[in-house]
Scaffold this active site. Structure first.
Site, PDB file in Angstrom:
ATOM      1  N   GLY A 270       0.847  -1.190   0.000  1.00 48.08           N
ATOM      2  CA  GLY A 270       0.000   0.000   0.000  1.00 48.08           C
ATOM      3  C   GLY A 270       0.879   1.235   0.000  1.00 48.08           C
TER       4      GLY A 270
ATOM      5  N   GLY B 187      -0.284   4.626   0.133  1.00 55.54           N
ATOM      6  CA  GLY B 187      -0.975   5.860   0.509  1.00 55.54           C
ATOM      7  C   GLY B 187      -0.172   6.547   1.600  1.00 55.54           C
TER       8      GLY B 187
ATOM      9  CB  ALA C 255      -0.687   4.338   6.373  1.00 51.99           C
ATOM     10  N   GLY C 256       1.397   3.939   4.130  1.00 55.47           N
ATOM     11  CA  GLY C 256       2.442   3.102   3.537  1.00 55.47           C
ATOM     12  C   GLY C 256       3.703   3.894   3.249  1.00 55.47           C
TER      13      GLY C 256
ATOM     14  CG  PHE D 266     -12.969  19.300  11.037  1.00 52.58           C
ATOM     15  CD1 PHE D 266     -12.955  20.275  10.058  1.00 52.58           C
ATOM     16  CD2 PHE D 266     -12.750  17.976  10.653  1.00 52.58           C
ATOM     17  CE1 PHE D 266     -12.731  19.948   8.729  1.00 52.58           C
ATOM     18  CE2 PHE D 266     -12.520  17.641   9.331  1.00 52.58           C
ATOM     19  CZ  PHE D 266     -12.514  18.622   8.368  1.00 52.58           C
TER      20      PHE D 266
ATOM     21  CG  ASP E 155      -7.139  -5.798  -2.061  1.00 53.94           C
ATOM     22  OD1 ASP E 155      -8.255  -6.325  -2.244  1.00 53.94           O
ATOM     23  OD2 ASP E 155      -6.743  -4.816  -2.706  1.00 53.94           O
TER      24      ASP E 155
ATOM     25  CD  GLN F  30     -16.912   8.805  10.326  1.00 55.33           C
ATOM     26  OE1 GLN F  30     -16.023   9.195   9.590  1.00 55.33           O
ATOM     27  NE2 GLN F  30     -16.937   9.080  11.613  1.00 55.33           N
TER      28      GLN F  30
ATOM     29  CG  HIS G 150     -18.798  12.252   5.199  1.00 63.54           C
ATOM     30  ND1 HIS G 150     -19.535  13.396   4.990  1.00 63.54           N
ATOM     31  CD2 HIS G 150     -17.581  12.653   5.618  1.00 63.54           C
ATOM     32  CE1 HIS G 150     -18.753  14.447   5.267  1.00 63.54           C
ATOM     33  NE2 HIS G 150     -17.577  14.018   5.650  1.00 63.54           N
TER      34      HIS G 150
ATOM     35  CG  LEU H 194     -16.337  13.532   1.338  1.00 59.29           C
ATOM     36  CD1 LEU H 194     -17.309  13.228   2.456  1.00 59.29           C
ATOM     37  CD2 LEU H 194     -14.929  13.159   1.753  1.00 59.29           C
TER      38      LEU H 194
ATOM     39  CD  GLU I 255     -16.711  16.748   9.879  1.00 59.64           C
ATOM     40  OE1 GLU I 255     -17.047  15.627   9.460  1.00 59.64           O
ATOM     41  OE2 GLU I 255     -16.350  16.974  11.033  1.00 59.64           O
TER      42      GLU I 255
ATOM     43  NE  ARG J 246     -16.534  13.186   9.250  1.00 58.80           N
ATOM     44  CZ  ARG J 246     -15.360  12.988   8.681  1.00 58.80           C
ATOM     45  NH1 ARG J 246     -14.842  11.781   8.642  1.00 58.80           N
ATOM     46  NH2 ARG J 246     -14.703  13.981   8.136  1.00 58.80           N
TER      47      ARG J 246
ATOM     48  CG  HIS K  94     -16.291   9.101   4.893  1.00 57.19           C
ATOM     49  ND1 HIS K  94     -15.824   9.463   3.649  1.00 57.19           N
ATOM     50  CD2 HIS K  94     -15.563   9.823   5.788  1.00 57.19           C
ATOM     51  CE1 HIS K  94     -14.866  10.372   3.787  1.00 57.19           C
ATOM     52  NE2 HIS K  94     -14.685  10.594   5.065  1.00 57.19           N
TER      53      HIS K  94
ATOM     54  CD  GLU L 293     -10.798   3.642   5.737  1.00 60.82           C
ATOM     55  OE1 GLU L 293     -10.244   4.463   4.978  1.00 60.82           O
ATOM     56  OE2 GLU L 293     -11.983   3.301   5.624  1.00 60.82           O
TER      57      GLU L 293
ATOM     58  NE  ARG M 164     -12.008   8.595  10.098  1.00 56.24           N
ATOM     59  CZ  ARG M 164     -12.210   9.716   9.399  1.00 56.24           C
ATOM     60  NH1 ARG M 164     -11.748  10.872   9.835  1.00 56.24           N
ATOM     61  NH2 ARG M 164     -12.900   9.687   8.280  1.00 56.24           N
TER      62      ARG M 164
ATOM     63  CB  SER N 128      -8.967   9.515   8.751  1.00 57.69           C
ATOM     64  OG  SER N 128      -9.016  10.439   7.698  1.00 57.69           O
TER      65      SER N 128
END
Lengths: 569, 320
Positions: A10, A12, A14-15, A117, A212, A231, A233, A243, A246, A277, A345, A371, A382, A387
């Site tokens: 992954g 993104g 995090a990866g 927020f 995956d 969640q 949204h 989306l 927010e 949310r 979401h 996630e 959350r 996130s």
């Protein structure tokens, strides 16, 4: 056989954070596998911002307040030691992102700008206009280019190979060639994102959010924690589910029913549209259910009105939102209210992480972050802005954790890896040859419909059971699925078929979790058990997959300083 | 029921062919919807890229009747109306390596992008522990450029890349160089500008195709001009492009118009012009486009022209 000290799956937020932090000043051999080109990852879709108690906008903000907001937002299901670690370290991470070149919006003092927020008691959400995730994702990618991180783009994770609870490696497909490879690894970081696509078209998630990595861990014997917490949204565009940030509510947008009433005053009189949310999503659905929405049935919606913000503020703060509404709903938010409705979401649940400081799981060598996993800092719901924060902060610690793991482990044996590789080679051959059966798109739609109607925003035991039966049928049908593409090269039909297998398994875990949690907490709302039940359910759900069977267990919630109380906004 | 005829340029790694599909027209649908319909109802071997479905991930650009767009946010009706047709032709983007059907490879582009050092080279005032201070106006300078989603539409539409040997940087790469060159947190503008200069910065044709098709409305051509300006300030003035620009600048200041006869000499020098441009010059003379014997006088309103120069200088000063 390919061999790496650390393999990150992954690419993104995090990866890439994990890969970067595993690589700084180390000689480890690191690879990042991703089924898509890194900057396509869903981190880029996060619009509104990233929470850190920096106190630039509101000097009274504090770590303590961010901690309390997060725990309260989670409906007390978050592990408080992990939330403490998270909130304490977020300010540092923002500085690190700034130092990487993330273009943050700024205040008049040159500090990073912050906005209010949902669910936050102070305006602490740092942002870059309404493209915060996008700029963070691209900056991380730039850092990876500089650091010389080795990416394998268009590589798809098929399975993790584990023997006696020890990781040996993984099997993946080089999609462009259609080759299935086994990779030996000392440590793996799973960072494959959520699985909102269990609801298929009724989600804000990218088309590839199919869990995956979560499914691979689940198959490898690691439990899923709290999968029932999904969640919704509150503000997806009515016709496409796309989306709307927010930030619209943060900037002061109104939600209106067909009587023109700001109905949130009946659900969250103090916070109004800035309620959390889950509460706002349920409020909208209640309005629709009770006949105060616009439109009919599946096409019902309420309106979000931003006109009073004025053109200048909309253009400056919400330019992308305006474009989205124009392109997908044909509405210019400067002049008209935009039709919205809730859309799946985010998955609070996921691969159970056993150590929040290293993101290690119960299998030695496997770490999971973002996630796809559950630490848990989000508990039953959350907060917006937590996130991307989760992804970049825990991504860092997963990288450091995996590095430590790799330095302390040896490569395992290759027999089981070869066995697993051959199994997949055979499967790919078989599926390419198959010319008849059930079209997998149909199985997918069946799953999504059952999930949306019966395991969606409002849940009732008998209906969840119905969903479970439908899912079992779909899982049976999946065995006779056919893909309709015999080519070896870039066979997306095969990839989508494997993704569907993952989704089916995860959908069932969500459903089992939902059925057995006989209370309403956070995003999990049971029509037949409308109250939170701390006596029986202040605990994490664990779903295991042992030898083809789903097994349920529970684990305690870590409560340190904030005792559960009624959650009012 | 109205039908939609779609021809897709297919490619399987070896051979390429055009395939026709027909689907029922539905009002208000996007191009992505048509691709999804074809794939799920008619032909599951069709490959295309798509992820976020709302114009932020940059996966899904293809050419439709020659125009490159993001399929997720492009209404079918807009294409049908634009081309006044009921037949659409879908092809992969130009100037990319095609993997299969409409899917293209990005790795070669990223290797190329590395030339401009596409990462922040931090100033000393910043630290990993405390980040930077940056004014809101300095953020504004990088705000539009960092909207880039790497969708490749600018590349696909670029007319220089159509004829170039591949050295010319893709417009999004110039954007990346610009984005760091003007970031107040970056201490090494030259490290971004110079490689841009070395890689044919002056070859942009100013056709504006990148700008008019960019889904994020980034002023790529303006950025390229700014990069050229920066390269001249860094001392890269002894090259064809800079001399050409300088000739424009001086001619217009002096006379309010170009001296077309002298332009090639100022740009390329007397020897090169004599060696390469004589037949061309003779043709130009024959058709009356240039007259080397004419003595140019300043145009009426030359005063106004020079006021424009002063104004431009003021603007530049206030922006820096």
């Amino acid at each position: 056989m390919m061999k790496y000290d650390v393999v990150v799956v992954g690419a993104g937020g995090a990866g890439m954070q994990a890969a970067l932090n595993a690589s700084y000043g180390s000689s480890l051999k690191i690879a990042v596998l991703s089924k898509i080109f890194p900057t396509r990852s869903h981190t880029g879709a996060a619009q509104g911002g990233i929470n850190a108690a920096l106190g630039y906008r509101d000097a009274t903000d504090s770590i303590e307040k961010h901690f309390k907001d997060t725990v309260k937002g989670s409906d007390f299901l978050a592990d408080q030691d992990a939330v403490q670690f998270f909130t304490e370290n977020m300010p540092k991470i923002i500085s690190e992102l700034d130092y990487m070149g993330v273009p943050f919006s700024r205040d008049q003092n040159g500090h990073i700008a912050q906005r209010p927020f949902g669910g936050a008691s102070s305006p602490r959400t740092c942002y870059s206009a309404d493209k915060t995730g996008h700029v963070i994702l691209h900056s991380l990618y730039e850092q990876c280019l500089q650091q010389g991180i080795h990416f394998y783009d268009d590589w798809f994770l098929l399975s993790l190979v584990v023997k006696d609870n020890e990781l040996e490696g993984l099997v993946a497909m080089d999609m462009r060639k259609g080759e299935i490879q086994a990779i030996q690894a000392k440590a793996v970081v799973i960072a494959t994102g959520g699985f909102g696509r269990v609801f298929w078209s009724r989600t804000t998630n990218a088309i590839n959010m199919t869990g995956d990595g979560t499914a691979a861990c689940f198959n490898a014997g690691i439990p899923l924690k709290d999968p029932e917490f999904v969640q919704f949204h509150p503000t997806g565009l009515a016709s496409t589910g796309v989306l709307v940030s927010e930030a619209c509510r943060g900037e002061g947008g109104y939600l209106l029913n067909k009587d023109g009433e700001r109905f949130m005053k009946r659900y969250a009189p103090d916070k109004m549209e800035l309620g959390p949310r889950d509460l706002v999503a349920r409020s909208i659905e209640t309005e629709i259910k009770e006949g105060r929405g616009f439109g009919e049935g599946m096409n019902s919606y309420v309106l979000m009105d931003l006109r009073h913000l004025g053109k200048e503020r909309i253009m400056q703060r919400l330019p992308q939102v305006r474009e989205l509404a124009l392109n997908f709903e044909g509405v210019d938010i400067i002049h008209e209210p935009v039709p919205v409705r809730p859309s799946c979401h985010y998955m609070m649940g996921g691969i159970s992480v056993s150590d929040y400081k290293t993101l290690a799981t119960s299998v030695h060598g496997i770490h999971a972050v973002g996630e796809c996993c559950c630490v848990s800092i989000h508990g039953a719901n959350r907060l917006g802005g937590n996130s991307v924060a989760d992804v970049v902060l825990f991504g860092k610690y997963a990288g450091l954790g995996a590095r430590q793991t790799a330095e302390n482990r040896e490569f395992g044996s290759i027999e089981k890896l070869e066995e697993e590789q051959n199994k997949w080679i055979e499967k790919f051959k078989m599926m390419r040859k198959k010319t008849a059966g059930i079209k997998f798109f149909e199985i997918r739609d069946k799953m999504a419909e059952a999930m949306w109607y019966h395991v969606g925003i409002f849940r009732v035991g008998s209906e969840i059971e119905q969903a479970l039966a439908t899912l079992d049928e779909a899982i049976e049908e999946y065995k006779d699925a056919y893909i309709g593409d015999s080519s070896e090269r870039y066979n997306m039909a095969f990839i989508n078929y494997v993704e569907l297998g993952n989704l089916l398994k995860l959908a069932k875990a969500v459903t089992i979790g939902a059925l057995n949690r006989k209370e309403s907490r956070g995003s999990h709302s049971r029509g037949d058990f409308t109250q939170r039940d701390d006596k029986n359910y202040l605990k994490h759900t664990l779903v295991y997959y042992d030898e083809g069977r789903f097994r349920l267990d529970y684990a305690p919630v870590m409560i340190t300083s904030y005792q559960p109380e009624e959650r009012k906004y | 029921m109205k039908k939609l005829k779609i021809t897709i340029k297919r490619y399987d790694g070896q051979k390429s062919w055009n395939q026709d599909y027909e689907i029922d027209y539905e009002k208000g649908r996007t191009v992505l919807w048509s691709l999804t319909m074809i794939r799920e109802k008619l032909d599951s071997t069709l490959v295309f890229s798509s992820a976020c479905q709302h114009g932020i991930c940059g996966s899904c650009a293809i050419k439709i009747n020659g125009k490159t767009v993001l399929v997720c946010q492009t209404p079918l009706d807009s294409m049908l109306n634009l081309f006044k047709t009921d037949r659409l032709i879908y092809e992969p983007m130009s100037h990319f390596e095609v993997i299969r059907d409409l899917a293209v490879a990005w790795e070669p582009k990223m290797e190329k992008m590395k030339k401009v050092n596409p990462w922040l080279i931090p100033i000393e005032a910043g630290t990993k522990e405390n980040g930077f201070l940056q004014g809101a106006d300095d953020f504004q300078k990088i705000s539009s450029a960092t909207d880039c989603i790497l969708c490749g539409i600018c590349t696909s539409e670029c007319n220089q890349l159509e004829v170039n040997d591949g050295t010319f940087l893709d417009p999004f790469i110039f954007n990346k160089a610009y984005r760091f060159a003007v970031d107040s947190r970056d201490c090494a503008s030259e490290d971004h500008v110079h490689p841009a200069y070395e890689n044919e910065l002056w070859k942009c044709l100013h056709c504006m195709q990148c700008v008019s098709n960019c889904p994020k409305h980034i002023d790529l051509t303006g950025e390229i001009s700014a990069l050229r300006n920066m390269s001249m300030k860094m001392g890269e003035t002894k090259n064809q492009g800079a001399r050409h620009a300088r000739a424009f600048y001086e001619d217009t200041w002096k006379k309010g118009q170009l001296n077309e006869t002298m332009l090639p000499i100022k740009t390329d020098g007397l020897l090169k012009t004599a060696a390469t441009k004589v037949p061309f010059a003779l043709r130009m003379m024959k058709t009356g486009k240039i007259n080397p014997l004419e003595l140019q006088k300043p145009v009426n309103g030359i005063k106004g022209v020079r006021e424009l120069y002063d104004y431009a200088k003021e603007v530049e000063k206030s922006e820096s």
